[in-house]
Design an enzyme around this catalytic site. Sequence first.
Site, PDB file in Angstrom:
ATOM      1  N   GLU A 193       0.840  -1.184   0.000  1.00 44.40           N
ATOM      2  CA  GLU A 193       0.000   0.000   0.000  1.00 44.40           C
ATOM      3  C   GLU A 193       0.884   1.247   0.000  1.00 44.40           C
ATOM      4  O   GLU A 193       1.739   1.415   0.868  1.00 44.40           O
ATOM      5  CB  GLU A 193      -0.888  -0.097   1.255  1.00 44.40           C
ATOM      6  CG  GLU A 193      -1.180   1.171   1.939  1.00 44.40           C
ATOM      7  CD  GLU A 193      -1.781   0.935   3.347  1.00 44.40           C
ATOM      8  OE1 GLU A 193      -1.669  -0.178   3.914  1.00 44.40           O
ATOM      9  OE2 GLU A 193      -2.342   1.893   3.860  1.00 44.40           O
ATOM     10  N   ASP A 197      -0.587  -1.797   6.123  1.00 41.74           N
ATOM     11  CA  ASP A 197      -0.461  -1.356   7.514  1.00 41.74           C
ATOM     12  C   ASP A 197      -1.365  -2.178   8.417  1.00 41.74           C
ATOM     13  O   ASP A 197      -2.432  -2.617   8.009  1.00 41.74           O
ATOM     14  CB  ASP A 197      -0.889   0.118   7.646  1.00 41.74           C
ATOM     15  CG  ASP A 197       0.109   1.051   6.988  1.00 41.74           C
ATOM     16  OD1 ASP A 197       1.232   0.587   6.689  1.00 41.74           O
ATOM     17  OD2 ASP A 197      -0.253   2.215   6.762  1.00 41.74           O
ATOM     18  N   ASP A 249      -3.492  -1.398  10.539  1.00 41.96           N
ATOM     19  CA  ASP A 249      -4.511  -0.547  11.155  1.00 41.96           C
ATOM     20  C   ASP A 249      -5.807  -0.649  10.341  1.00 41.96           C
ATOM     21  O   ASP A 249      -5.888  -1.450   9.416  1.00 41.96           O
ATOM     22  CB  ASP A 249      -4.024   0.911  11.258  1.00 41.96           C
ATOM     23  CG  ASP A 249      -3.780   1.523   9.877  1.00 41.96           C
ATOM     24  OD1 ASP A 249      -4.084   0.856   8.858  1.00 41.96           O
ATOM     25  OD2 ASP A 249      -3.286   2.661   9.817  1.00 41.96           O
ATOM     26  N   ASP A 302      -7.263   1.324   8.142  1.00 42.40           N
ATOM     27  CA  ASP A 302      -7.138   1.608   6.715  1.00 42.40           C
ATOM     28  C   ASP A 302      -6.435   0.471   5.993  1.00 42.40           C
ATOM     29  O   ASP A 302      -6.846   0.042   4.927  1.00 42.40           O
ATOM     30  CB  ASP A 302      -6.326   2.889   6.507  1.00 42.40           C
ATOM     31  CG  ASP A 302      -7.220   4.111   6.536  1.00 42.40           C
ATOM     32  OD1 ASP A 302      -8.457   3.916   6.584  1.00 42.40           O
ATOM     33  OD2 ASP A 302      -6.682   5.232   6.507  1.00 42.40           O
TER      34      ASP A 302
END
Length: 652
Positions: free
Chosen positions: A440, A518, A520, A522
Amino acid sequence: MSTTNLTNMSSESTQNYSADSIQALEGMEHVRKRPSMYIGDVGVRGLHHLVYEVVDNSIDEAMAGHCSEISVIINEDDSITVEDNGRGIPVGIHQKEGVSALEVVMTKIGAGGKFDKDSYKVSGGLHGVGVSVVNALSDHLKATVFRDGKIWEQEYEKGKTLYAVRENGKSDKTGTLVTFKPDVSIFKDVQSYNYETLSNRMRELSFLNKGITINLTDKRKKVDDDFKKESFHSDEGLKEFIKFLDENREPLIPEVISIEGQKNDVPVEIAMIYNSSFNENIHSYVNNINTHEGGTHLSGFRRGLTSTLKKYADSSGLLDKIKFEISGDDFREGLTAIISVKVAEPQFEGQTKTKLGNKEVTSAVSQAVSEMLENYLEEHPNEAKIIVDKVVLAAQARHAARKAREMVQRKTVMGGGGLPGKLSDCSEQDPAQCEIFLVEGDSAGGTAKQGRDRNFQAILPLRGKILNVEKAMQHKVFENQEIINIYTALGVSVGTEDDSKALNLEKLRYHKIVIMCDADVDGSHISTLILTFFFRYMRELIENAHVYIATPPLYLVKKGAKKQYAWNDPDRDKLVEDFGTGTSVQRYKGLGEMNAIQLWDTTMNPESRTFRKVTIENAGEADRVFSMLMGDEVPPRREFIEQNATYANIDV
Ligand code: 0RA
């Protein structure tokens, strides 16, 4: 949102055999020596397969009309109990074997229920191996039979009988109860039973065999002071299954279309509906086994559907203004369907042995569909028009998509248009050795590029959130630059006009495709978008175990020169305690916060990393989850996220 429902830690423990390495061993011993030959593997799947094998026997008893309720219990010690209220396995002396029939069923490989000619045995596992295999692979198994007003029992260790069948009390109920504890020396790398996996399968079985009640209890877990449990029962069978699968989609017609009957001695059950999505969503079963790779029953369904709808549309004049050809695909856009057939001697083919080969089934299913649909269309002219209009729209979109697809084809290997500019390729040429990381964002992509081993690891940075294919029409998908980059980098070209999603896996340039995002909210959203794309457009990649998810750490715990990574809160707390005062904790918010060396050490180095292999345990459930997570309706999504909020909590 966590992807754990769709993915699974899986050990690569499938064994290989050469013809001469298979020694002639006596039945039960052979099962212990070569378990994968009987249950597929000795990983998570194999472990759960044991339960299915035992439940299958009770389902058979139910299909024969003698059993209405089956209870499955995960006991505290991870043993499994399966109880049914059937006739009870016979305990009398088996003529040929000279011991109790119960003992024959439990200890003779392939004995199954075969000595009972009257019972209509078509269920039975993918491997159809019988409960004796479960016995061979169990540390301990106890069978209890309620029959003739008495309770009978026998116990076994690793498949070896401990004592002759004995009477142990009186009872006026009938049925069979089996408790087994899988042998940990065989299922070495697997932790324990997964409730959701069993729950999904029991729900599926209850839809496929209407009228039976299947209870599932997890005695390892308590919810509000009671054990976690569910009870599955479906009166309407496949009709209800369709409603369940399409819960988060908008139906185009008010009722599920369904048929149930027998054609050329093949029992056929079909249910289908059209929805406003662009996806084809067909699940096929043979003897309660999900045939992922399709086969003759699926071909029969497609043939019957296409010819009947085409005939109706032609004769009704609804196609008069249409100038272009309508293809098979067009008839299945927005279609959710389940085909369930029972075949006495199924031949399974294909890579995962989930493709039905029996030729006679094609015409049986095709005829069944044609008859059902003809009647339906005659009797429901309004719905018929809605369906034909949808087909026409799909055909129009397909023509638009063809242009886009030709563009992709020109840019992919077929046209030799070269690799995407953003791809940092590896030098190794053998695809089996090569890995590609889909990363990403450009900045994390940069770190990954520095950190990787360029010999065999390639990096493809993706810009932000890739297109949500769940909500996009096909031509939009093929026009999307990030998606074109994925096709091009992987080297697989897009399908033909007739099967727009067929992949040519021989051209695949990397055998490990790793999604690295990541840790998290998102990041997991982006992972899910990429997974949705793979699930809808490149499902073969998942089915052939090419797709992985990288797991970057969440914390770096430091004291002086001492450094350790933690992947969850308990591990972090333990490190902090071990290191003592003066310890600092760094929370990694994203891949970009790690330097190249840290990223290599924790996430990319084959020696130390953990990948999660993406598997589809249950295609129906996966489809439901994707349509829910990525579709239009918000409330079910919120509920799912609340229930699976592993990542969401971390950021609080
Ligand atoms: C063969 C014959 C009969 C029952 C069964 C098999 C049977 C097997 C299993 C396995 C799990 N539950 C089961 N329930 C029944 C009965 C024949 C008779 O009673 O005449």
